[in-house]
Design a protein around this motif. Structure first.
Motif, PDB file in Angstrom:
ATOM      1  N   PHE A   1       0.841  -1.195   0.000  1.00 15.58           N
ATOM      2  CA  PHE A   1       0.000   0.000   0.000  1.00 15.58           C
ATOM      3  C   PHE A   1       0.876   1.244   0.000  1.00 15.58           C
ATOM      4  CE2 PHE A   1       0.444  -0.856   4.622  1.00 15.58           C
ATOM      5  CZ  PHE A   1       0.776   0.407   5.121  1.00 15.58           C
ATOM      6  N   ARG A   2       0.248   2.357  -0.342  1.00 13.13           N
ATOM      7  CA  ARG A   2       0.965   3.629  -0.318  1.00 13.13           C
ATOM      8  C   ARG A   2       0.034   4.719   0.196  1.00 13.13           C
ATOM      9  NH1 ARG A   2       1.458   5.462  -6.733  1.00 13.13           N
ATOM     10  NH2 ARG A   2      -0.783   5.419  -7.195  1.00 13.13           N
ATOM     11  N   ARG A   3       0.644   5.755   0.737  1.00 17.29           N
ATOM     12  CA  ARG A   3      -0.092   6.972   1.049  1.00 17.29           C
ATOM     13  C   ARG A   3       0.624   8.119   0.356  1.00 17.29           C
ATOM     14  NH1 ARG A   3      -0.279   9.776   6.778  1.00 17.29           N
ATOM     15  NH2 ARG A   3       1.444  10.900   5.799  1.00 17.29           N
ATOM     16  N   GLY A   4      -0.051   8.646  -0.667  1.00 18.02           N
ATOM     17  CA  GLY A   4       0.594   9.672  -1.463  1.00 18.02           C
ATOM     18  C   GLY A   4       1.845   9.121  -2.121  1.00 18.02           C
ATOM     19  N   PRO A   5       2.695  10.001  -2.620  1.00 14.49           N
ATOM     20  CA  PRO A   5       3.927   9.507  -3.255  1.00 14.49           C
ATOM     21  C   PRO A   5       5.020   9.127  -2.264  1.00 14.49           C
ATOM     22  CG  PRO A   5       3.804  11.898  -3.421  1.00 14.49           C
ATOM     23  CD  PRO A   5       2.511  11.456  -2.784  1.00 14.49           C
ATOM     24  N   GLU A   6       4.873   9.534  -0.983  1.00 14.00           N
ATOM     25  CA  GLU A   6       6.011   9.412  -0.064  1.00 14.00           C
ATOM     26  C   GLU A   6       6.052   8.145   0.771  1.00 14.00           C
ATOM     27  OE1 GLU A   6       5.102  13.680  -0.879  1.00 14.00           O
ATOM     28  OE2 GLU A   6       3.915  12.093   0.052  1.00 14.00           O
ATOM     29  N   ILE A   7       4.912   7.540   1.082  1.00 13.78           N
ATOM     30  CA  ILE A   7       4.887   6.398   1.991  1.00 13.78           C
ATOM     31  C   ILE A   7       4.581   5.139   1.192  1.00 13.78           C
ATOM     32  CG2 ILE A   7       3.936   5.439   4.116  1.00 13.78           C
ATOM     33  CD1 ILE A   7       5.212   8.198   4.495  1.00 13.78           C
ATOM     34  N   LEU A   8       5.486   4.158   1.223  1.00  9.50           N
ATOM     35  CA  LEU A   8       5.303   2.912   0.484  1.00  9.50           C
ATOM     36  C   LEU A   8       5.598   1.739   1.415  1.00  9.50           C
ATOM     37  CD1 LEU A   8       4.731   1.466  -2.220  1.00  9.50           C
ATOM     38  CD2 LEU A   8       7.187   1.633  -2.706  1.00  9.50           C
ATOM     39  N   ALA A   9       4.653   0.789   1.497  1.00 10.38           N
ATOM     40  CA  ALA A   9       4.799  -0.397   2.348  1.00 10.38           C
ATOM     41  C   ALA A   9       4.663  -1.646   1.492  1.00 10.38           C
ATOM     42  CB  ALA A   9       3.736  -0.383   3.449  1.00 10.38           C
ATOM     43  N   LEU A  10       5.631  -2.538   1.598  1.00  8.92           N
ATOM     44  CA  LEU A  10       5.679  -3.764   0.798  1.00  8.92           C
ATOM     45  C   LEU A  10       5.829  -4.963   1.718  1.00  8.92           C
ATOM     46  CD1 LEU A  10       8.413  -2.549  -1.752  1.00  8.92           C
ATOM     47  CD2 LEU A  10       5.918  -2.432  -2.079  1.00  8.92           C
ATOM     48  N   GLN A  11       4.902  -5.912   1.665  1.00 10.80           N
ATOM     49  CA  GLN A  11       5.061  -7.133   2.440  1.00 10.80           C
ATOM     50  C   GLN A  11       6.098  -8.062   1.812  1.00 10.80           C
ATOM     51  OE1 GLN A  11       4.170  -7.957   5.539  1.00 10.80           O
ATOM     52  NE2 GLN A  11       2.109  -8.794   5.461  1.00 10.80           N
ATOM     53  N   PHE A  12       6.273  -8.002   0.519  1.00 13.60           N
ATOM     54  CA  PHE A  12       7.174  -8.919  -0.182  1.00 13.60           C
ATOM     55  C   PHE A  12       8.577  -8.328  -0.287  1.00 13.60           C
ATOM     56  CE2 PHE A  12       4.770  -6.350  -3.187  1.00 13.60           C
ATOM     57  CZ  PHE A  12       5.754  -5.824  -4.003  1.00 13.60           C
ATOM     58  N   HIS A  13       9.529  -9.193  -0.635  1.00  8.65           N
ATOM     59  CA  HIS A  13      10.950  -8.839  -0.632  1.00  8.65           C
ATOM     60  C   HIS A  13      11.498  -8.740  -2.056  1.00  8.65           C
ATOM     61  CE1 HIS A  13      11.769  -9.313   3.716  1.00  8.65           C
ATOM     62  NE2 HIS A  13      10.841 -10.256   3.671  1.00  8.65           N
ATOM     63  N   ALA A  14      11.167  -7.678  -2.758  1.00  6.44           N
ATOM     64  CA  ALA A  14      11.709  -7.511  -4.107  1.00  6.44           C
ATOM     65  C   ALA A  14      13.162  -7.063  -4.095  1.00  6.44           C
ATOM     66  CB  ALA A  14      10.851  -6.510  -4.892  1.00  6.44           C
ATOM     67  N   GLU A  15      13.744  -6.885  -2.925  1.00  2.00           N
ATOM     68  CA  GLU A  15      15.168  -6.566  -2.822  1.00  2.00           C
ATOM     69  C   GLU A  15      16.033  -7.817  -2.830  1.00  2.00           C
ATOM     70  OE1 GLU A  15      14.278  -7.497   1.491  1.00  2.00           O
ATOM     71  OE2 GLU A  15      13.201  -6.834  -0.295  1.00  2.00           O
ATOM     72  N   MET A  16      15.406  -8.982  -2.618  1.00  2.00           N
ATOM     73  CA  MET A  16      16.166 -10.217  -2.454  1.00  2.00           C
ATOM     74  C   MET A  16      16.143 -11.069  -3.717  1.00  2.00           C
ATOM     75  SD  MET A  16      17.614 -10.164   0.468  1.00  2.00           S
ATOM     76  CE  MET A  16      18.148 -11.874   0.628  1.00  2.00           C
ATOM     77  N   GLY A  17      17.281 -11.702  -3.977  1.00  5.32           N
ATOM     78  CA  GLY A  17      17.400 -12.570  -5.134  1.00  5.32           C
ATOM     79  C   GLY A  17      18.845 -12.757  -5.563  1.00  5.32           C
ATOM     80  N   GLN A  18      19.703 -11.816  -5.139  1.00  2.93           N
ATOM     81  CA  GLN A  18      21.120 -11.911  -5.499  1.00  2.93           C
ATOM     82  C   GLN A  18      22.033 -11.621  -4.313  1.00  2.93           C
ATOM     83  OE1 GLN A  18      20.979  -9.084  -8.885  1.00  2.93           O
ATOM     84  NE2 GLN A  18      21.290 -10.836 -10.246  1.00  2.93           N
ATOM     85  N   ASP A  19      21.477 -11.563  -3.132  1.00  2.00           N
ATOM     86  CA  ASP A  19      22.241 -11.240  -1.931  1.00  2.00           C
ATOM     87  C   ASP A  19      22.686 -12.541  -1.258  1.00  2.00           C
ATOM     88  OD1 ASP A  19      23.060 -10.490   0.704  1.00  2.00           O
ATOM     89  OD2 ASP A  19      21.908  -8.630   0.510  1.00  2.00           O
ATOM     90  N   PRO A  20      24.000 -12.733  -1.068  1.00  3.66           N
ATOM     91  CA  PRO A  20      24.471 -13.982  -0.449  1.00  3.66           C
ATOM     92  C   PRO A  20      23.956 -14.178   0.969  1.00  3.66           C
ATOM     93  CG  PRO A  20      26.253 -12.366  -0.627  1.00  3.66           C
ATOM     94  CD  PRO A  20      25.116 -11.837  -1.427  1.00  3.66           C
ATOM     95  N   ARG A  21      23.470 -13.114   1.617  1.00  2.00           N
ATOM     96  CA  ARG A  21      22.929 -13.257   2.972  1.00  2.00           C
ATOM     97  C   ARG A  21      21.653 -14.092   2.997  1.00  2.00           C
ATOM     98  NH1 ARG A  21      23.117  -6.985   4.691  1.00  2.00           N
ATOM     99  NH2 ARG A  21      22.431  -6.887   2.506  1.00  2.00           N
ATOM    100  N   PHE A  22      21.114 -14.405   1.827  1.00  3.53           N
ATOM    101  CA  PHE A  22      19.929 -15.270   1.785  1.00  3.53           C
ATOM    102  C   PHE A  22      20.204 -16.608   2.454  1.00  3.53           C
ATOM    103  CE2 PHE A  22      16.983 -18.210  -0.546  1.00  3.53           C
ATOM    104  CZ  PHE A  22      15.807 -17.692  -0.040  1.00  3.53           C
ATOM    105  N   GLU A  23      21.442 -17.067   2.382  1.00  3.34           N
ATOM    106  CA  GLU A  23      21.788 -18.323   3.044  1.00  3.34           C
ATOM    107  C   GLU A  23      21.580 -18.229   4.554  1.00  3.34           C
ATOM    108  OE1 GLU A  23      22.552 -21.397   1.965  1.00  3.34           O
ATOM    109  OE2 GLU A  23      22.000 -20.652  -0.029  1.00  3.34           O
ATOM    110  N   GLN A  24      21.754 -17.031   5.127  1.00  6.98           N
ATOM    111  CA  GLN A  24      21.493 -16.854   6.551  1.00  6.98           C
ATOM    112  C   GLN A  24      20.000 -16.917   6.849  1.00  6.98           C
ATOM    113  OE1 GLN A  24      24.517 -13.290   6.663  1.00  6.98           O
ATOM    114  NE2 GLN A  24      24.167 -13.944   8.760  1.00  6.98           N
TER     115      GLN A  24
END
Length: 236
Positions: free
Chosen positions: A163-186
């Motif tokens: 969800f978002r409120r206006g252009p400034e506030i964005l909330a994401l339940q999913f992890h679109a930042e993850m996929g190439q970070d080796p810390r995924f093993e942790q």
């Protein structure tokens, strides 16, 4: 240079793939862990951008994690001022709590790479970049939708995915930042039971990560880059 503050609830859940678009937008990154003695004194209203990342704890586990109340109070102040804020997974739940909603356990554990279904409100939003792209889910909590926000995305298991409120506030339940970070093993270490509750094995989840990770991160970076441009234009 603009300043972006990253709040890490555990050290292995950092900004990951989102680092590239945030730095490209001209932000100098700073990080603070909730276990840092300075965390309780950190002013959330001074950074140009605040980024709240994920973590295995629940927003309702306040006795076990006394920093949660302090974080929500300061986050509520920032949101009331309409200052640019991004929340991912636990960070999104923190935003919902700071906007007055009760975070609670959901019906199932949602784990693995799968697309989100975009609502009409998202057709011309930054989330259009993740349309039909399998992105990482790793959560079991949810919340009512806060008043005054736009619901952007859902899955069959969890209606309130973004969800978002206006252009400034964005909330994401999913992890679109993850996929190439080796810390995924942790993330995977000691998570056999949690992953099994979602109907997967560690080996299957690792295979999904290898198959979908690069596309997920590319889509996530495009989404964040467009989001950053949007509120920068509105402030100009």
């Amino acid at each position: 240079m603009k300043r972006a503050l990253i709040v890490r609830h555990v050290p292995f859940e950092g900004i990951a793939g989102f680092r590239e678009p945030v730095e490209a937008a001209g932000y100098e990154l700073e990080r603070i862990d909730v276990t840092d003695p300075e965390f309780s004194r950190t002013n959330f209203n001074t950074p140009d951008l605040l980024i709240l990342m994920g973590g295995p704890m629940g927003v309702y586990e306040r006795e076990e994690h006394p920093w949660i109340d302090c974080e929500i109070d300061r986050l509520a102040s920032r949101i009331s001022l309409g200052l640019p804020t991004l929340g991912v997974c636990l960070g999104a739940q923190m935003i919902a709590a700071a906007m007055g909603e009760q975070v609670h356990a959901g019906p199932i554990k949602e784990v693995g790479f799968a697309p989100v279904a975009l609502h009409d409100t998202a057709a011309h939003s930054p989330l259009r970049h993740v349309a039909d792209v399998p992105v990482l889910h790793w959560h079991g909590d949810t919340f009512p939708l806060p008043l005054g926000v736009e619901l952007l995305a859902s899955t069959d298991a969890y209606h309130h995915q973004a969800f978002r409120r206006g252009p400034e506030i964005l909330a994401l339940q999913f992890h679109a930042e993850m996929g190439q970070d080796p810390r995924f093993e942790q993330w995977l270490e000691g998570s056999d039971d949690y992953v099994a509750e979602a109907g997967l094995t560690i080996a299957e989840l690792r295979a999904q990560h290898d198959r979908h990770g690069a596309d997920a991160v590319a889509a996530g970076r495009a989404m964040i880059a467009e989001w950053l441009r949007g509120f920068n234009r509105s402030a100009a």
